[in-house]
Design a protein around this motif. Structure first.
Motif, PDB file in Angstrom:
ATOM      1  N   MET A 140      65.510  23.378  18.452  1.00 45.73           N
ATOM      2  CA  MET A 140      65.832  22.434  17.510  1.00 45.73           C
ATOM      3  C   MET A 140      66.117  21.037  18.334  1.00 45.73           C
ATOM      4  N   ALA A 141      66.691  21.170  19.427  1.00 46.20           N
ATOM      5  CA  ALA A 141      66.941  19.928  20.237  1.00 46.20           C
ATOM      6  C   ALA A 141      65.736  19.387  20.402  1.00 46.20           C
ATOM      7  N   GLY A 142      64.627  20.219  20.928  1.00 46.47           N
ATOM      8  CA  GLY A 142      63.292  19.774  21.534  1.00 46.47           C
ATOM      9  C   GLY A 142      62.646  19.090  20.401  1.00 46.47           C
ATOM     10  N   VAL A 143      62.560  19.566  18.991  1.00 46.28           N
ATOM     11  CA  VAL A 143      62.010  18.938  17.929  1.00 46.28           C
ATOM     12  C   VAL A 143      62.598  17.509  17.680  1.00 46.28           C
ATOM     13  N   VAL A 144      64.006  17.431  17.647  1.00 43.61           N
ATOM     14  CA  VAL A 144      64.654  16.273  17.213  1.00 43.61           C
ATOM     15  C   VAL A 144      64.248  15.131  18.645  1.00 43.61           C
ATOM     16  N   SER A 145      64.509  15.589  19.615  1.00 43.88           N
ATOM     17  CA  SER A 145      64.187  14.624  20.763  1.00 43.88           C
ATOM     18  C   SER A 145      62.601  13.984  20.776  1.00 43.88           C
ATOM     19  N   ALA A 146      61.640  14.884  20.431  1.00 43.51           N
ATOM     20  CA  ALA A 146      60.511  14.494  20.263  1.00 43.51           C
ATOM     21  C   ALA A 146      60.302  13.335  19.459  1.00 43.51           C
ATOM     22  N   GLN A 147      61.006  13.093  18.362  1.00 43.70           N
ATOM     23  CA  GLN A 147      60.735  12.055  17.236  1.00 43.70           C
ATOM     24  C   GLN A 147      61.083  10.743  18.192  1.00 43.70           C
ATOM     25  N   ALA A 148      62.055  10.786  19.177  1.00 49.83           N
ATOM     26  CA  ALA A 148      62.077   9.342  19.782  1.00 49.83           C
ATOM     27  C   ALA A 148      61.164   8.987  20.683  1.00 49.83           C
ATOM     28  N   LEU A 149      59.943  10.115  21.220  1.00 51.06           N
ATOM     29  CA  LEU A 149      59.133   9.902  21.998  1.00 51.06           C
ATOM     30  C   LEU A 149      57.905   9.002  21.164  1.00 51.06           C
ATOM     31  N   LEU A 150      58.141   9.224  19.696  1.00 54.13           N
ATOM     32  CA  LEU A 150      57.120   8.640  18.879  1.00 54.13           C
ATOM     33  C   LEU A 150      56.831   7.039  19.117  1.00 54.13           C
ATOM     34  N   LEU A 151      57.984   6.519  19.604  1.00 52.56           N
ATOM     35  CA  LEU A 151      58.324   4.849  19.805  1.00 52.56           C
ATOM     36  C   LEU A 151      57.740   4.673  21.158  1.00 52.56           C
ATOM     37  N   VAL A 152      57.403   5.567  22.026  1.00 51.26           N
ATOM     38  CA  VAL A 152      57.195   5.200  23.397  1.00 51.26           C
ATOM     39  C   VAL A 152      55.635   4.349  23.473  1.00 51.26           C
ATOM     40  N   GLY A 153      54.957   4.969  22.790  1.00 47.44           N
ATOM     41  CA  GLY A 153      53.347   4.514  22.876  1.00 47.44           C
ATOM     42  C   GLY A 153      52.908   3.977  21.542  1.00 47.44           C
ATOM     43  N   ASP A 154      51.928   3.550  21.419  1.00 47.46           N
ATOM     44  CA  ASP A 154      51.188   3.172  20.200  1.00 47.46           C
ATOM     45  C   ASP A 154      50.316   4.293  19.588  1.00 47.46           C
ATOM     46  N   PRO A 155      50.721   4.723  18.309  1.00 49.07           N
ATOM     47  CA  PRO A 155      50.217   5.976  17.817  1.00 49.07           C
ATOM     48  C   PRO A 155      48.562   5.714  17.534  1.00 49.07           C
ATOM     49  N   ALA A 156      48.324   4.460  17.542  1.00 49.22           N
ATOM     50  CA  ALA A 156      46.879   4.367  17.258  1.00 49.22           C
ATOM     51  C   ALA A 156      46.069   4.324  18.760  1.00 49.22           C
ATOM     52  N   GLY A 157      46.462   4.693  19.670  1.00 52.65           N
ATOM     53  CA  GLY A 157      46.014   4.644  20.880  1.00 52.65           C
ATOM     54  C   GLY A 157      46.114   6.313  21.653  1.00 52.65           C
ATOM     55  N   TYR A 158      46.301   6.253  23.001  1.00 55.00           N
ATOM     56  CA  TYR A 158      45.908   7.707  23.500  1.00 55.00           C
ATOM     57  C   TYR A 158      47.317   8.018  24.273  1.00 55.00           C
ATOM     58  N   GLU A 159      48.101   7.024  24.472  1.00 56.67           N
ATOM     59  CA  GLU A 159      49.470   7.257  25.490  1.00 56.67           C
ATOM     60  C   GLU A 159      50.262   8.449  24.955  1.00 56.67           C
ATOM     61  N   THR A 160      50.729   8.335  23.407  1.00 55.60           N
ATOM     62  CA  THR A 160      51.528   9.233  22.962  1.00 55.60           C
ATOM     63  C   THR A 160      50.992  10.671  22.981  1.00 55.60           C
ATOM     64  N   PHE A 161      49.789  10.500  22.526  1.00 54.49           N
ATOM     65  CA  PHE A 161      48.908  11.780  22.893  1.00 54.49           C
ATOM     66  C   PHE A 161      49.135  12.569  24.142  1.00 54.49           C
ATOM     67  N   VAL A 162      48.699  11.816  25.151  1.00 54.50           N
ATOM     68  CA  VAL A 162      48.949  12.340  26.641  1.00 54.50           C
ATOM     69  C   VAL A 162      50.335  12.624  27.067  1.00 54.50           C
ATOM     70  N   ILE A 163      51.292  11.835  26.480  1.00 60.77           N
ATOM     71  CA  ILE A 163      52.504  12.465  26.770  1.00 60.77           C
ATOM     72  C   ILE A 163      52.981  13.743  26.284  1.00 60.77           C
ATOM     73  N   ALA A 164      52.411  14.055  24.994  1.00 63.89           N
ATOM     74  CA  ALA A 164      52.558  15.409  24.486  1.00 63.89           C
ATOM     75  C   ALA A 164      51.975  16.627  25.416  1.00 63.89           C
ATOM     76  N   SER A 165      50.694  16.133  25.821  1.00 63.85           N
ATOM     77  CA  SER A 165      49.955  16.935  26.557  1.00 63.85           C
ATOM     78  C   SER A 165      50.580  17.264  28.050  1.00 63.85           C
ATOM     79  N   ILE A 166      51.135  16.360  28.554  1.00 61.40           N
ATOM     80  CA  ILE A 166      51.796  16.359  29.809  1.00 61.40           C
ATOM     81  C   ILE A 166      53.139  17.260  29.699  1.00 61.40           C
ATOM     82  N   LEU A 167      53.760  17.010  28.587  1.00 58.36           N
ATOM     83  CA  LEU A 167      55.003  17.992  28.623  1.00 58.36           C
ATOM     84  C   LEU A 167      54.709  19.251  28.373  1.00 58.36           C
ATOM     85  N   VAL A 168      53.764  19.650  27.613  1.00 61.82           N
ATOM     86  CA  VAL A 168      53.323  21.318  27.302  1.00 61.82           C
ATOM     87  C   VAL A 168      52.831  21.745  28.761  1.00 61.82           C
TER      88      VAL A 168
END
Length: 428
Positions: A140-168
């Motif tokens: 649950m802590a992982g899912v909750v903290s993930a929502q803050a990372l949504l603000l790191v990059g522009d969802p219309a771009g690639y950055e946030t998807f890359v962050i998710a891929s790197i974490l995995v």
């Protein structure tokens, strides 16, 4: 607790990073789908596809592990997850996303089976309950903290998807590089659905309805937020509050479950969740009331999962509890597949619109309360002192975690039984 951390810290760290990646990609797709102009119904099929894959993975992953081993399965599936997350922004198409979600759902299910069997191997009879609780908190802590990372990059771009891929990608490094031995793997042959339904109709119907509720919450909350025009910050907070409610209310409701008729508590919890959904539907024009609705929906949904499992256990022999876990997960998965599709259809109609998100959840919550009330007229009350203990577990877990929870319940019941037996007089 310290013993659990010392033996399973690498596993918990890796699973925490995995859950951050999973929580991020689910919310991110809901936002990006709105940007790409996907219809609500198209996004509902995308979100439902995850649960199709998850259900398939829960059935096939154990056989994969038996054939090639934990390490190979874990590394291969995590690699596929990372690759699909990068694929999303490259192939912005509902069909491609749906196929990707099937793959990711399958892979996450297999990863959970692998990790949870490792966790069970690292624990012993004395700390298995603590290990399970700690694992659920990390999830649950992982899912909750993930929502803050949504603000790191522009969802219309690639950055946030890359962050998710790197974490995995880095999540399985601590696990694969640790010195923990690979556990032997074996699963219990599942009980037939007919046997399970005859044993606990409320447990089966409740798990089916709860699957639809949780999948709508997990898959469509970000879609709802984007559809009603919430900002990126508001969407991340809105989604996070569902899981914050789950963490905060899981243990108080679990404590109540061990001290009252569980059917009454199921009715109360379902009714409160339904009222929370009505609040969102009627008063959700203000962001504050949306958060209130999210807190009570999420806070009731996850405890209901543990509560329904514990209630079903009350009518099972100890030897049948582990066998019932696979059937309960399968029933829950069937409901989860339908949840986003029906929710998306309601949200996409001109008559209901975005409020269909809350309407669907309210309908299923009240239906569960009504069915539990009906079942109270069909079966006699089981005294509290004859019921088993409840173990915290969330709907994101695999059948292996459910089997671990069953073991915890069995051990707690046996310990209580031993404590109640009168001490034997010493033989002369």
């Amino acid at each position: 607790m310290l013993q659990v951390l010392s033996s399973a810290w690498a596993l918990l760290l890796g699973m925490g990073l995995l859950m951050v990646g999973n929580g991020l990609q689910g919310t991110l797709l809901g936002v990006r789908g709105e940007i790409e102009g996907f219809s609500t119904l198209e996004m509902s099929f995308v979100m439902s596809a995850y649960f199709v894959g998850f259900l398939g993975g829960s059935r096939l992953a154990p056989e994969m592990i038996r054939r090639v081993g934990h390490v190979r399965v874990f590394a291969a599936l995590a690699s596929f997850i990372s690759a699909v997350m990068i694929m999303y922004p490259m192939l912005a198409d509902p069909i491609a996303w749906s196929l990707g979600r099937v793959v990711i759902g399958f892979c996450f299910s297999g990863v959970y089976v692998t990790a949870e069997s490792w966790l069970n191997n690292a624990a012993n009879n004395e700390n298995r309950g603590q290990a399970l609780s700690l694992y659920m908190i990390v999830q649950m802590a992982g899912v909750v903290s993930a929502q803050a990372l949504l603000l790191v990059g522009d969802p219309a771009g690639y950055e946030t998807f890359v962050i998710a891929s790197i974490l995995v990608s880095i999540s399985f490094a601590p696990i694969l590089l640790s010195i923990s031995p690979t556990p032997a793997f074996d699963t219990t042959k599942p009980m037939t659905l007919r046997q399970l339904m005859e044993t606990s109709p409320l447990g089966c119907v409740g798990m089916f309805l709860l699957g639809g509720i949780f999948s709508a919450q997990f898959g469509m909350s970000a879609v709802y937020g984007a559809q009603v025009g919430l900002s990126l910050v508001e969407i991340s907070i809105f989604v996070a509050v569902f899981y914050i409610g789950a963490v905060l209310l899981q243990f108080p409701l679990g404590w109540m479950s061990d001290r009252m008729d569980r059917r009454v508590l199921i009715i109360l919890v379902s009714a409160v969740g339904g009222v929370g959904a009505v609040i969102g539907m009627v008063l959700g024009v203000t962001f504050t009331m949306l958060l209130v609705a999210a807190f009570f929906i999420g806070g009731m949904t996850s405890p209901l999962y543990s509560l329904l499992i514990a209630y079903t256990n009350d009518y099972l022999e100890y030897d049948d509890m582990s066998a019932a876990s696979g059937g309960l997960v399968f029933i829950n998965g069937l409901g989860a597949i339908a949840g986003p599709i029906i929710t998306g259809w309601l949200m996409g109609t001109g008559v209901v619109g975005p409020k269909g998100f809350f309407l669907f959840i309210a309908t299923l919550m009240f239906a569960m309360a009504a069915y539990a009330a009906y079942r109270m007229t069909q079966r006699v009350y089981t005294p509290v002192d004859e019921t088993g203990a409840i173990a915290p577990i969330y709907p994101t877990s695999s059948p292996v975690a459910l089997e671990v929870a069953q073991e915890v319940a069995i051990e707690a019941a046996q310990d209580e039984q031993d404590a109640q037996e009168p001490a034997r007089a010493p033989e002369l």
